[in-house]
Design a protein around this motif. Structure first.
Motif, PDB file in Angstrom:
ATOM      1  N   ARG A 127     -85.405 -44.623  98.260  1.00 58.33           N
ATOM      2  CA  ARG A 127     -84.597 -43.554  97.693  1.00 58.33           C
ATOM      3  C   ARG A 127     -83.104 -43.744  97.972  1.00 58.33           C
ATOM      4  NH1 ARG A 127     -87.144 -40.121  94.815  1.00 58.33           N
ATOM      5  NH2 ARG A 127     -85.294 -38.819  94.648  1.00 58.33           N
ATOM      6  N   CYS A 128     -82.687 -44.994  98.077  1.00 57.29           N
ATOM      7  CA  CYS A 128     -81.246 -45.304  98.024  1.00 57.29           C
ATOM      8  C   CYS A 128     -80.903 -45.397  96.544  1.00 57.29           C
ATOM      9  CB  CYS A 128     -80.941 -46.608  98.759  1.00 57.29           C
ATOM     10  SG  CYS A 128     -81.179 -46.516 100.541  1.00 57.29           S
ATOM     11  N   THR A 129     -80.764 -44.246  95.917  1.00 54.41           N
ATOM     12  CA  THR A 129     -80.731 -44.167  94.457  1.00 54.41           C
ATOM     13  C   THR A 129     -79.492 -44.805  93.839  1.00 54.41           C
ATOM     14  OG1 THR A 129     -79.805 -41.932  94.686  1.00 54.41           O
ATOM     15  CG2 THR A 129     -82.193 -42.123  94.368  1.00 54.41           C
ATOM     16  N   GLY A 130     -78.447 -45.037  94.634  1.00 54.10           N
ATOM     17  CA  GLY A 130     -77.250 -45.701  94.118  1.00 54.10           C
ATOM     18  C   GLY A 130     -77.247 -47.198  94.347  1.00 54.10           C
ATOM     19  N   LEU A 131     -78.274 -47.713  95.031  1.00 54.92           N
ATOM     20  CA  LEU A 131     -78.301 -49.124  95.413  1.00 54.92           C
ATOM     21  C   LEU A 131     -78.580 -49.998  94.192  1.00 54.92           C
ATOM     22  CD1 LEU A 131     -78.062 -50.898  97.973  1.00 54.92           C
ATOM     23  CD2 LEU A 131     -80.555 -50.844  98.120  1.00 54.92           C
ATOM     24  N   MET A 132     -77.623 -50.922  93.896  1.00 58.17           N
ATOM     25  CA  MET A 132     -77.746 -51.786  92.729  1.00 58.17           C
ATOM     26  C   MET A 132     -78.042 -53.238  93.085  1.00 58.17           C
ATOM     27  SD  MET A 132     -74.892 -50.340  90.083  1.00 58.17           S
ATOM     28  CE  MET A 132     -75.633 -51.289  88.756  1.00 58.17           C
ATOM     29  N   THR A 133     -77.619 -53.680  94.271  1.00 60.01           N
ATOM     30  CA  THR A 133     -77.865 -55.068  94.639  1.00 60.01           C
ATOM     31  C   THR A 133     -78.203 -55.200  96.108  1.00 60.01           C
ATOM     32  OG1 THR A 133     -75.537 -55.487  95.163  1.00 60.01           O
ATOM     33  CG2 THR A 133     -76.234 -55.958  92.918  1.00 60.01           C
ATOM     34  N   ALA A 134     -79.066 -56.161  96.384  1.00 57.58           N
ATOM     35  CA  ALA A 134     -79.313 -56.608  97.755  1.00 57.58           C
ATOM     36  C   ALA A 134     -79.140 -58.119  97.749  1.00 57.58           C
ATOM     37  CB  ALA A 134     -80.719 -56.232  98.209  1.00 57.58           C
ATOM     38  N   LEU A 135     -78.173 -58.602  98.503  1.00 55.83           N
ATOM     39  CA  LEU A 135     -77.895 -60.037  98.570  1.00 55.83           C
ATOM     40  C   LEU A 135     -78.521 -60.610  99.836  1.00 55.83           C
ATOM     41  CD1 LEU A 135     -76.439 -62.656  97.722  1.00 55.83           C
ATOM     42  CD2 LEU A 135     -74.431 -61.811  98.942  1.00 55.83           C
ATOM     43  N   PHE A 136     -79.392 -61.594  99.675  1.00 61.71           N
ATOM     44  CA  PHE A 136     -80.060 -62.239 100.793  1.00 61.71           C
ATOM     45  C   PHE A 136     -79.350 -63.554 101.105  1.00 61.71           C
ATOM     46  CE2 PHE A 136     -83.128 -59.400  98.994  1.00 61.71           C
ATOM     47  CZ  PHE A 136     -83.848 -58.922 100.067  1.00 61.71           C
TER      48      PHE A 136
ATOM     49  N   PHE B 159     -82.609 -47.196 106.463  1.00 61.94           N
ATOM     50  CA  PHE B 159     -81.554 -46.696 105.580  1.00 61.94           C
ATOM     51  C   PHE B 159     -82.130 -45.843 104.448  1.00 61.94           C
ATOM     52  CE2 PHE B 159     -80.010 -50.711 107.402  1.00 61.94           C
ATOM     53  CZ  PHE B 159     -78.835 -50.279 107.990  1.00 61.94           C
ATOM     54  N   GLY B 160     -83.306 -45.308 104.636  1.00 62.68           N
ATOM     55  CA  GLY B 160     -83.920 -44.490 103.597  1.00 62.68           C
ATOM     56  C   GLY B 160     -83.073 -43.281 103.229  1.00 62.68           C
ATOM     57  N   PHE B 161     -83.045 -42.957 101.947  1.00 63.10           N
ATOM     58  CA  PHE B 161     -82.337 -41.778 101.428  1.00 63.10           C
ATOM     59  C   PHE B 161     -80.812 -41.886 101.582  1.00 63.10           C
ATOM     60  CE2 PHE B 161     -86.653 -40.460 102.178  1.00 63.10           C
ATOM     61  CZ  PHE B 161     -86.956 -39.608 101.124  1.00 63.10           C
ATOM     62  N   CYS B 162     -80.302 -43.096 101.800  1.00 62.03           N
ATOM     63  CA  CYS B 162     -78.840 -43.287 101.824  1.00 62.03           C
ATOM     64  C   CYS B 162     -78.382 -43.493 100.380  1.00 62.03           C
ATOM     65  CB  CYS B 162     -78.462 -44.481 102.706  1.00 62.03           C
ATOM     66  SG  CYS B 162     -78.733 -44.213 104.470  1.00 62.03           S
ATOM     67  N   SER B 163     -78.288 -42.400  99.639  1.00 62.80           N
ATOM     68  CA  SER B 163     -78.069 -42.477  98.197  1.00 62.80           C
ATOM     69  C   SER B 163     -76.670 -42.954  97.832  1.00 62.80           C
ATOM     70  CB  SER B 163     -78.327 -41.102  97.564  1.00 62.80           C
ATOM     71  OG  SER B 163     -77.575 -40.092  98.214  1.00 62.80           O
ATOM     72  N   GLY B 164     -75.736 -42.974  98.786  1.00 64.60           N
ATOM     73  CA  GLY B 164     -74.383 -43.439  98.501  1.00 64.60           C
ATOM     74  C   GLY B 164     -74.220 -44.948  98.566  1.00 64.60           C
ATOM     75  N   LEU B 165     -75.189 -45.650  99.154  1.00 67.43           N
ATOM     76  CA  LEU B 165     -75.112 -47.113  99.243  1.00 67.43           C
ATOM     77  C   LEU B 165     -75.222 -47.722  97.853  1.00 67.43           C
ATOM     78  CD1 LEU B 165     -77.314 -48.150 102.318  1.00 67.43           C
ATOM     79  CD2 LEU B 165     -74.838 -48.335 102.112  1.00 67.43           C
ATOM     80  N   THR B 166     -74.327 -48.656  97.541  1.00 70.09           N
ATOM     81  CA  THR B 166     -74.378 -49.337  96.248  1.00 70.09           C
ATOM     82  C   THR B 166     -74.796 -50.800  96.378  1.00 70.09           C
ATOM     83  OG1 THR B 166     -72.013 -49.839  96.382  1.00 70.09           O
ATOM     84  CG2 THR B 166     -72.649 -47.816  95.221  1.00 70.09           C
ATOM     85  N   ASP B 167     -74.550 -51.399  97.526  1.00 71.21           N
ATOM     86  CA  ASP B 167     -74.961 -52.783  97.739  1.00 71.21           C
ATOM     87  C   ASP B 167     -75.194 -53.019  99.223  1.00 71.21           C
ATOM     88  OD1 ASP B 167     -72.340 -53.882  98.967  1.00 71.21           O
ATOM     89  OD2 ASP B 167     -71.653 -53.017  97.084  1.00 71.21           O
ATOM     90  N   ILE B 168     -75.984 -54.008  99.509  1.00 75.49           N
ATOM     91  CA  ILE B 168     -76.301 -54.345 100.898  1.00 75.49           C
ATOM     92  C   ILE B 168     -76.472 -55.858 101.000  1.00 75.49           C
ATOM     93  CG2 ILE B 168     -78.823 -54.120 100.675  1.00 75.49           C
ATOM     94  CD1 ILE B 168     -76.840 -52.740 103.643  1.00 75.49           C
TER      95      ILE B 168
ATOM     96  N   ALA C 171     -90.281 -51.068 100.360  1.00 73.23           N
ATOM     97  CA  ALA C 171     -89.041 -51.183 101.131  1.00 73.23           C
ATOM     98  C   ALA C 171     -87.833 -50.870 100.276  1.00 73.23           C
ATOM     99  CB  ALA C 171     -88.919 -52.586 101.727  1.00 73.23           C
ATOM    100  N   PHE C 172     -87.908 -51.193  98.989  1.00 70.05           N
ATOM    101  CA  PHE C 172     -86.800 -50.939  98.061  1.00 70.05           C
ATOM    102  C   PHE C 172     -87.270 -50.060  96.899  1.00 70.05           C
ATOM    103  CE2 PHE C 172     -85.421 -54.721 100.277  1.00 70.05           C
ATOM    104  CZ  PHE C 172     -84.055 -54.550 100.415  1.00 70.05           C
ATOM    105  N   SER C 173     -88.098 -49.070  97.190  1.00 67.26           N
ATOM    106  CA  SER C 173     -88.592 -48.185  96.136  1.00 67.26           C
ATOM    107  C   SER C 173     -87.574 -47.096  95.811  1.00 67.26           C
ATOM    108  CB  SER C 173     -89.915 -47.544  96.564  1.00 67.26           C
ATOM    109  OG  SER C 173     -89.733 -46.720  97.699  1.00 67.26           O
ATOM    110  N   SER C 174     -87.582 -46.649  94.546  1.00 67.13           N
ATOM    111  CA  SER C 174     -86.721 -45.550  94.067  1.00 67.13           C
ATOM    112  C   SER C 174     -85.236 -45.845  94.268  1.00 67.13           C
ATOM    113  CB  SER C 174     -87.095 -44.231  94.755  1.00 67.13           C
ATOM    114  OG  SER C 174     -88.447 -43.901  94.535  1.00 67.13           O
TER     115      SER C 174
END
Length: 364
Positions: A248-257, A223-232, A268-271
């Motif tokens: 470079r998912c620059t809009g990503l604010m949260t990852a819930l495990f 999912f690299g460079f998917c800048s529109g993703l906000t959460d996963i 894996a979660f850089s930038s």
């Protein structure tokens, strides 16, 4: 050009290959076979009708016929070979007959003029790169018989805005949807068990995606460079996340495990968004409090989930559950919500912020 002899039953391999001045041809109905590369590079050819007796279109048959705007494929054709219509940039529409069961590798690669295409329900195989760089394609329906989407199948289809993967698909190959820059939504089937590396890289407008529970590895750059993703949300079965998976998912604010901490490198979660956090459920192992893998962490207590994240209201139509917006916490999961005594309902949804869940006509 007109064939006058009724004795002609076959057009041999490369018969008209490179005849750039050829603008039209009438193939007699006696022809039942067209050889590979028969019309390859006939850039002046604008239209062609294939006779009813032909049952397959060989590899490279119309490759690089860049002036071709229309082609009639008869019922009876079962196979469209590798690269058969590659580079037919002028082709704007095409009807694939219901008799077709197989579409070869790179068959429509570079057909930029195609805006929509219907794949018949009998098709069970779509080759690698079959629709690669079909940048004008805005919609496509994948038939239910398809079980694998191979590598590069829709790579560079920048006009696609949404697509539903049928329930029988278990594998999505590497780069399958890479650079689908217009893609805003995609529905993945619950039976999916494998997503190849960089399958969705550079899908900049993708705002949300649900990773199915059968996925155990998120490959490199998926999912690299998917800048529109906000959460996963990472399913509980995931044990490994590849390099640059969400880079470079620059809009990503949260990852819930939902499970224990998987193995992965820091990149894996850089930038991602500067306020990005890892959220994990209380009782899951491998996470660190306050910070983990260079990002802040938030532990979500089960008690908080059950008692504090939703409100209940009673309406004339029944019981209503609402999960209010909660900002950076992103989507939460209610593993089990029990309404006992008079209501007697068990409901186990994955709830998103602000969503309403209707439970029907149940009253206390």
């Amino acid at each position: 050009m007109l064939f006058r002899s009724p004795r002609i039953t076959r057009i041999n391999r490369e018969t008209f290959a490179g005849c750039r001045g050829l603008s039209g041809i009438i193939i007699p109905p006696s022809v039942t076979s067209i050889g590979a590369s028969a019309f390859r590079g006939c850039s002046g050819l604008t239209g062609i009708t294939i006779p009813l007796g032909v049952t397959s279109i060989g590899e490279y048959t119309f490759d690089d016929c860049s002036g071709l705007t229309s082609i009639s494929i008869p019922t009876g054709v079962t196979t469209i070979g590798d690269n058969a219509l590659r580079g037919c940039r002028g082709l704007t529409g095409l009807t694939i007959p219901s008799s077709v069961t197989s579409i070869g590798d790179y068959t429509f690669n570079g057909c930029r003029g195609l805006t929509s295409i219907t794949i018949p329900p009998g098709v069970t195989t779509i080759g690698a790169g079959a629709f690669e760089s079909c940048s004008g394609l805005t919609s496509i329906i994948i038939p239910f018989g398809v079980t694998t989407i191979l590598e590069f199948t829709f790579d560079g289809c920048s006009g696609l805005t949404g697509i539903t993967i049928p329930p029988g698909v278990t594998t999505i190959g590497r780069y399958a949807f890479s650079e689908c820059t217009g893609l805003t939504s995609i529905t993945l089937p619950t039976g999916l068990t494998s997503i190849g590396d960089r399958a969705f890289v550079d899908c900049k407008k993708l705002t949300g995606i649900t990773i199915p529970p059968g996925i155990t590895i998120i490959e490199a750059g998926t999912f690299g460079f998917c800048s529109g993703l906000t959460d996963i949300t990472i399913p509980p079965g995931v044990t490994s996340i590849g390099d640059n998976a969400f880079r470079r998912c620059t809009g990503l604010m949260t990852a819930l495990f939902l499970g224990d901490a998987p193995e992965f490198e820091d990149d894996a979660f850089s930038s991602v968004d500067p306020e990005f956090t890892f959220n994990y459920l209380n009782g899951r192992s491998g996470f660190s409090s306050q910070s983990w893998r260079v990002h802040p962490t938030i532990r979500i207590d089960e008690a908080l989930q059950i008692s504090a994240v939703f409100s209940i209201s009673f309406t004339p139509d029944g019981l209503r559950l609402m999960l209010p917006p909660i900002g950076r916490l992103g989507p939460l999961v209610l593993p089990l919500v029990n309404f006992d005594r008079d209501i007697g309902v068990e409901y186990s949804p994955d709830l998103s912020p602000g969503s309403w869940i209707e439970l029907g006509n149940f009253f206390p």
